[in-house]
Each structure stands twice: as structure tokens, then as C-alpha cells.
Design an enzyme around this catalytic site. Structure first.
Site, PDB file in Angstrom:
ATOM      1  N   PHE A   1     -15.277 -21.802  15.777  1.00 51.83           N
ATOM      2  CA  PHE A   1     -16.020 -20.216  15.741  1.00 51.83           C
ATOM      3  C   PHE A   1     -16.481 -20.236  17.262  1.00 51.83           C
ATOM      4  O   PHE A   1     -16.627 -18.933  17.581  1.00 51.83           O
ATOM      5  CB  PHE A   1     -17.028 -20.404  14.651  1.00 51.83           C
ATOM      6  CG  PHE A   1     -16.526 -20.233  13.445  1.00 51.83           C
ATOM      7  CD1 PHE A   1     -16.817 -21.338  12.528  1.00 51.83           C
ATOM      8  CD2 PHE A   1     -16.319 -19.119  12.894  1.00 51.83           C
ATOM      9  CE1 PHE A   1     -16.363 -21.092  11.187  1.00 51.83           C
ATOM     10  CE2 PHE A   1     -15.600 -18.907  11.622  1.00 51.83           C
ATOM     11  CZ  PHE A   1     -15.972 -19.981  10.848  1.00 51.83           C
TER      12      PHE A   1
ATOM     13  N   LYS B   1     -18.752 -13.411  22.042  1.00 50.92           N
ATOM     14  CA  LYS B   1     -18.004 -12.220  21.420  1.00 50.92           C
ATOM     15  C   LYS B   1     -18.360 -11.010  21.680  1.00 50.92           C
ATOM     16  O   LYS B   1     -18.117  -9.694  20.816  1.00 50.92           O
ATOM     17  CB  LYS B   1     -18.270 -12.532  19.755  1.00 50.92           C
ATOM     18  CG  LYS B   1     -19.713 -12.856  19.366  1.00 50.92           C
ATOM     19  CD  LYS B   1     -19.825 -12.245  17.613  1.00 50.92           C
ATOM     20  CE  LYS B   1     -19.962 -10.948  17.954  1.00 50.92           C
ATOM     21  NZ  LYS B   1     -20.169 -10.186  16.662  1.00 50.92           N
TER      22      LYS B   1
ATOM     23  N   SER C   1      -9.332 -12.212  15.912  1.00 50.61           N
ATOM     24  CA  SER C   1      -9.937 -11.048  15.777  1.00 50.61           C
ATOM     25  C   SER C   1      -8.814  -9.902  15.702  1.00 50.61           C
ATOM     26  O   SER C   1      -7.808 -10.002  16.255  1.00 50.61           O
ATOM     27  CB  SER C   1     -10.736 -10.424  16.883  1.00 50.61           C
ATOM     28  OG  SER C   1     -11.393  -9.275  16.904  1.00 50.61           O
TER      29      SER C   1
ATOM     30  N   TYR D   1     -12.754  -9.956  26.183  1.00 52.65           N
ATOM     31  CA  TYR D   1     -13.292 -10.755  25.132  1.00 52.65           C
ATOM     32  C   TYR D   1     -11.741 -10.572  24.218  1.00 52.65           C
ATOM     33  O   TYR D   1     -11.634 -11.542  23.881  1.00 52.65           O
ATOM     34  CB  TYR D   1     -14.117  -9.973  24.202  1.00 52.65           C
ATOM     35  CG  TYR D   1     -14.317 -10.409  22.752  1.00 52.65           C
ATOM     36  CD1 TYR D   1     -13.660  -9.565  21.810  1.00 52.65           C
ATOM     37  CD2 TYR D   1     -14.481 -11.752  22.304  1.00 52.65           C
ATOM     38  CE1 TYR D   1     -13.518  -9.732  20.541  1.00 52.65           C
ATOM     39  CE2 TYR D   1     -14.523 -12.022  21.110  1.00 52.65           C
ATOM     40  CZ  TYR D   1     -13.826 -11.328  20.101  1.00 52.65           C
ATOM     41  OH  TYR D   1     -13.859 -11.481  19.025  1.00 52.65           O
TER      42      TYR D   1
ATOM     43  N   LYS E   1      -9.057 -13.593  22.715  1.00 49.53           N
ATOM     44  CA  LYS E   1      -8.302 -13.982  21.580  1.00 49.53           C
ATOM     45  C   LYS E   1      -6.866 -13.937  21.467  1.00 49.53           C
ATOM     46  O   LYS E   1      -6.367 -14.703  20.899  1.00 49.53           O
ATOM     47  CB  LYS E   1      -8.951 -12.846  20.223  1.00 49.53           C
ATOM     48  CG  LYS E   1     -10.482 -12.911  20.119  1.00 49.53           C
ATOM     49  CD  LYS E   1     -10.653 -14.542  19.856  1.00 49.53           C
ATOM     50  CE  LYS E   1     -12.351 -14.553  19.519  1.00 49.53           C
ATOM     51  NZ  LYS E   1     -12.691 -15.967  18.997  1.00 49.53           N
TER      52      LYS E   1
ATOM     53  N   ASN F   1     -13.831  -6.365  10.584  1.00 52.82           N
ATOM     54  CA  ASN F   1     -15.151  -6.108  10.985  1.00 52.82           C
ATOM     55  C   ASN F   1     -16.053  -6.821   9.915  1.00 52.82           C
ATOM     56  O   ASN F   1     -16.687  -6.300   9.004  1.00 52.82           O
ATOM     57  CB  ASN F   1     -15.777  -4.723  11.177  1.00 52.82           C
ATOM     58  CG  ASN F   1     -15.017  -4.242  12.376  1.00 52.82           C
ATOM     59  OD1 ASN F   1     -13.871  -4.070  12.694  1.00 52.82           O
ATOM     60  ND2 ASN F   1     -15.919  -3.572  13.162  1.00 52.82           N
TER      61      ASN F   1
ATOM     62  N   ARG G   1     -12.814   1.693  10.563  1.00 49.30           N
ATOM     63  CA  ARG G   1     -12.926   0.277  10.587  1.00 49.30           C
ATOM     64  C   ARG G   1     -12.474  -0.388   9.353  1.00 49.30           C
ATOM     65  O   ARG G   1     -12.840   0.340   8.259  1.00 49.30           O
ATOM     66  CB  ARG G   1     -14.073  -0.373  11.277  1.00 49.30           C
ATOM     67  CG  ARG G   1     -14.273   0.119  12.665  1.00 49.30           C
ATOM     68  CD  ARG G   1     -13.182  -0.456  13.602  1.00 49.30           C
ATOM     69  NE  ARG G   1     -13.632  -0.047  15.020  1.00 49.30           N
ATOM     70  CZ  ARG G   1     -13.182   0.964  15.541  1.00 49.30           C
ATOM     71  NH1 ARG G   1     -12.546   2.117  14.966  1.00 49.30           N
ATOM     72  NH2 ARG G   1     -13.478   1.199  16.853  1.00 49.30           N
TER      73      ARG G   1
ATOM     74  N   ARG H   1     -17.701   6.056  22.479  1.00 48.91           N
ATOM     75  CA  ARG H   1     -17.943   4.695  23.403  1.00 48.91           C
ATOM     76  C   ARG H   1     -16.576   4.320  23.999  1.00 48.91           C
ATOM     77  O   ARG H   1     -15.644   4.221  23.397  1.00 48.91           O
ATOM     78  CB  ARG H   1     -18.420   3.531  22.486  1.00 48.91           C
ATOM     79  CG  ARG H   1     -18.970   2.257  23.158  1.00 48.91           C
ATOM     80  CD  ARG H   1     -19.619   1.324  21.997  1.00 48.91           C
ATOM     81  NE  ARG H   1     -18.854   0.941  21.100  1.00 48.91           N
ATOM     82  CZ  ARG H   1     -18.942   0.132  20.308  1.00 48.91           C
ATOM     83  NH1 ARG H   1     -20.106  -0.617  20.315  1.00 48.91           N
ATOM     84  NH2 ARG H   1     -18.247  -0.458  19.467  1.00 48.91           N
TER      85      ARG H   1
END
Ligand code: WQD
Length: 342
Positions: free
Chosen positions: A83, A87, A127, A152, A156, A182, A234, A298
């Protein structure tokens, strides 16, 4: 004799919930974490829930000597769940080299160490970000990656490609990438949960901190998307359901059940929810009103994504069990607990 699993990033949000489920399933858990985005007190929560305190070592996975020493002391590790990574999407745009070093270099060093210490099995934290904005929905594992929207997300994509190539070159290695949608919510005990550092970037911790009065007002980023209510969509998944999928993935590796030595799975609910729907559920199940207002989109956000979960449902025999009401209830219960103990 309990099989030993190394959880890197195990004091983090998903790592700690996975440590709990591994212990409940009879595994011995050892944790490496540099505590750059988590707190050692999380071990108290894991111990209170399970009655077992995992062995813990604090160091950066890029510290090769520390990693070699740790693996030399734990020669019976059967699998690693990786993990440990940075992130925060926005931060990765500001500090790309930190993200490439922390997320890519540490993976490479971990894979090299696995070969030196004969550890064949790894589960990788990936992700849904790898997909970008899919052209068709729901998104399946066959959907090709789009150019990453952030460093980011790129780490991945690159991480998965490193695993794929390493598994081709080293047939004894077995790897599974789990593509999270999510993750939200907290353990029902409210003894572990999400501990965002600073101002939360993610929706649900910002909601709970607004409800707690820590934040003045939630800003809803956009209401002009092509969704039922205009806000972005999401696939929100309860962190405990996500954690349980990791235990199943480890079992698949240990029992040699893979169809090939590199596999990847979507971990979502298969259901898309909008920001305004999440807010409505949060207010309803917790019987409170949230102070929010709609503002511009955003930058970098995609419009909508939700998973086709067929592959994980069938190959892993895994299904989500906890719905959005429990996600919002547990998130609020956790927030209230950390408020009390602040
Ligand atoms: C969700 C929705 C926002 C905050 C990121 C990473 C992904 C994964 C999850 C690690 C979006 C909206 C948010 C706010 C809002 N992380 N929002 N107001 O961006 O889907 O995914 O976190 O694996 O890799 O990319 O999650 O929670 O930031 O946003 O309106 O204050 O909530 O616009 O539509 P995201 P998020």
C-alpha cells in the site's frame, strides 16, 4: 503456524483495515510504514479490534539497508500487500519527483528485495485513476489506460506495467493489482478510519469535517456534468469491503489459483453515485444538514466513472456487502470519535 503477510503502508487508511481483516482470517501481519501520512496510534486501534498488535517497523521503503534487515528478520513472509505510496492527486502535480521516487522507486526496490529473499507473492494497490475518463461505462479491466491526468495516476499506471514486465521475466513471481474505485467509510467499531493530514482533498473526509465544524463549508466542484443531477459521479466502495478483497487476493496467490502470474481486478460496487447523492445520504442517515455550495469544476476531475465488477465477482468470488448508507454512517461515527479524542 500462521502464514505471515507483510503489509507496507499498514498504518494507513486501507492498510489498517486490511491488517484487521488479515488477522481475522488467521494470518500473522507485520507492517512497514514511514508514518509520513499516518500515525503509529493506528496500531492501538488494530489491537483493540483484533486482540493482536502487528509487528511494526518505521522506515522508508527506499532505504534498502533497512528493508534488507527487516526481511532478514522475517524470513517466513509468504506474501506482501504493497500500500505504501503517496496518494494526493493535487500534491503530485506540485511535487512529481517526490511521487515518482516514493511510488515507483520503492516498488522497484521492493521487487528486487523479494527476489533476493525468495518472496514470490505481491498484491499491489492500484487505482481506477489508471483509466482516466473512460469512453464507455461501466469500465472493465480490458479498458485501455488513458494518458494519466496526474503524476499520481501515472505512478499507478507505471507500477502496473513494472509488475507485468517483472512477472513476465520472473515466472516464479505472482502478482495481483487491485484497482480501487473510491474508498470511503470506516470500521464499524470506529476504532480505525481515514486520518487525512491537513485539508482533505477527498470528498467524504471533507464532508465529515464540515459536519464536525472543522471546515466551514463543503464546496461541490461542478454541477454541469452529464449526470442525473449535474454533479460528478464516482463508484464509492466501503473500505471494509475493499480490505476483504485483499485477503481473498492473498489467498489466491498462496493457493496458486491464478490464471496467469499477473492479474488485475476492478474493486468497486458497480454503482455510480453523484456528489449530491452522497451528500443526501450523509444528511439522511446521520440526521443532519450539511453546509455546502456549488462552485466551478475542479481542474483534472473526470466526469463519471463506475466499475464493471464481473471479473472480481467471478474470479475472486468477492462481492461488496456494505451499502452507501453504512459508508456514510461509519464515516460520521469515526469522525465523531476522533473529535472526542482530539
Ligand atoms: C470525488 C468527487 C470531486 C472534494 C481521488 C483519486 C483516486 C483515489 C480517490 C487514491 C469528485 C468531488 C471532492 C470536495 C467535491 N485516490 N469533490 N468537493 O478525485 O474521484 O479520486 O481519490 O487512490 O485515485 O484520484 O476522489 O474524493 O477527491 O472526489 O465536490 O471538497 O467529489 O470533484 O467529483 P477522486 P475525491
Amino acid at each position: 503456524m500462521k502464514e505471515k503477510i507483510l503489509v507496507t503502508g499498514g498504518t494507513g487508511y486501507i492498510g489498517s483495515h486490511t491488517a484487521v481483516e488479515l488477522i481475522h482470517s488467521g494470518y500473522e501481519v507485520v507492517i512497514i510504514d514511514d508514518l509520513s501520512n499516518s500515525q503509529q496510534e493506528v496500531l492501538d486501534g488494530i489491537e483493540k479490534i483484533t486482540g493482536t498488535r502487528p509487528v511494526f517497523a518505521q522506515f522508508d521503503l527506499c532505504d534498502e539497508a533497512a528493508l534488507a534487515a527487516f526481511l532478514g528478520q522475517h524470513r517466513d513472509i509468504k506474501a506482501i500487500i504493497h500500500f505504501a505510496a503517496s496518494k494526493a492527486v493535487g500534491e503530485s502535480v506540485q511535487k512529481p519527483l517526490l511521487y515518482y521516487k516514493n511510488n515507483i522507486l520503492s516498488l522497484i526496490l521492493l521487487l528486487e528485495a523479494m527476489q533476493r529473499h525468495d518472496i514470490p507473492n505481491i498484491v499491489f494497490s492500484s487505482s481506477c485513476t489508471v483509466y482516466g475518463q473512460p469512453d464507455t461505462l461501466p469500465v472493465t479491466e480490458a479498458t485501455p489506460f488513458k494518458p494519466a491526468e496526474s503524476p499520481y495516476g501515472n505512478t499507478k499506471q507505471i507500477g502496473e506495467e513494472i509488475l507485468r514486465d517483472n512477472c513476465r521475466a520472473v515466472p516464479a513471481t505472482q502478482a495481483i493489482s487491485l484497482r480501487y474505485f473510491n474508498p470511503v467509510g470506516a470500521h464499524a467499531s470506529a476504532l480505525i478510519g481515514e486520518l487525512p493530514q491537513g485539508v482533505p482533498g477527498n470528498l467524504v473526509p471533507f464532508i465529515t469535517q464540515t459536519a464536525a465544524g472543522i471546515r466551514q463549508q463543503l464546496l461541490v466542484f461542478g454541477k454541469d456534468y452529464d449526470t442525473p443531477d449535474g454533479s460528478a459521479m464516482r463508484d464509492y466502495i466501503h473500505v471494509v469491503d475493499l480490505a476483504k478483497a485483499h485477503v481473498i487476493a492473498v489467498q489466491r496467490l498462496l493457493k496458486g489459483q491464478q490464471k496467469s502470474n499477473y492479474e488485475f481486478f476492478n474493486l468497486g460496487t458497480g454503482k455510480g453515485l453523484t456528489v449530491l447523492e452522497i451528500i443526501e445520504v450523509f444528511e439522511r442517515v446521520n440526521n443532519l444538514k450539511l453546509n455546502y455550495k456549488v462552485v466551478d469544476r475542479r481542474p483534472g476531475d473526470i466526469e463519471k466513472i463506475y466499475a464493471d465488477t464481473t471479473l472480481a465477482n467471478e474470479a475472486l468470488q468477492w462481492r461488496t456487502e456494505l451499502g452507501v448508507e453504512e459508508m456514510m454512517r461509519s464515516a460520521w461515527q469515526w469522525q465523531q470519535r476522533i473529535l472526542k479524542h482530539a
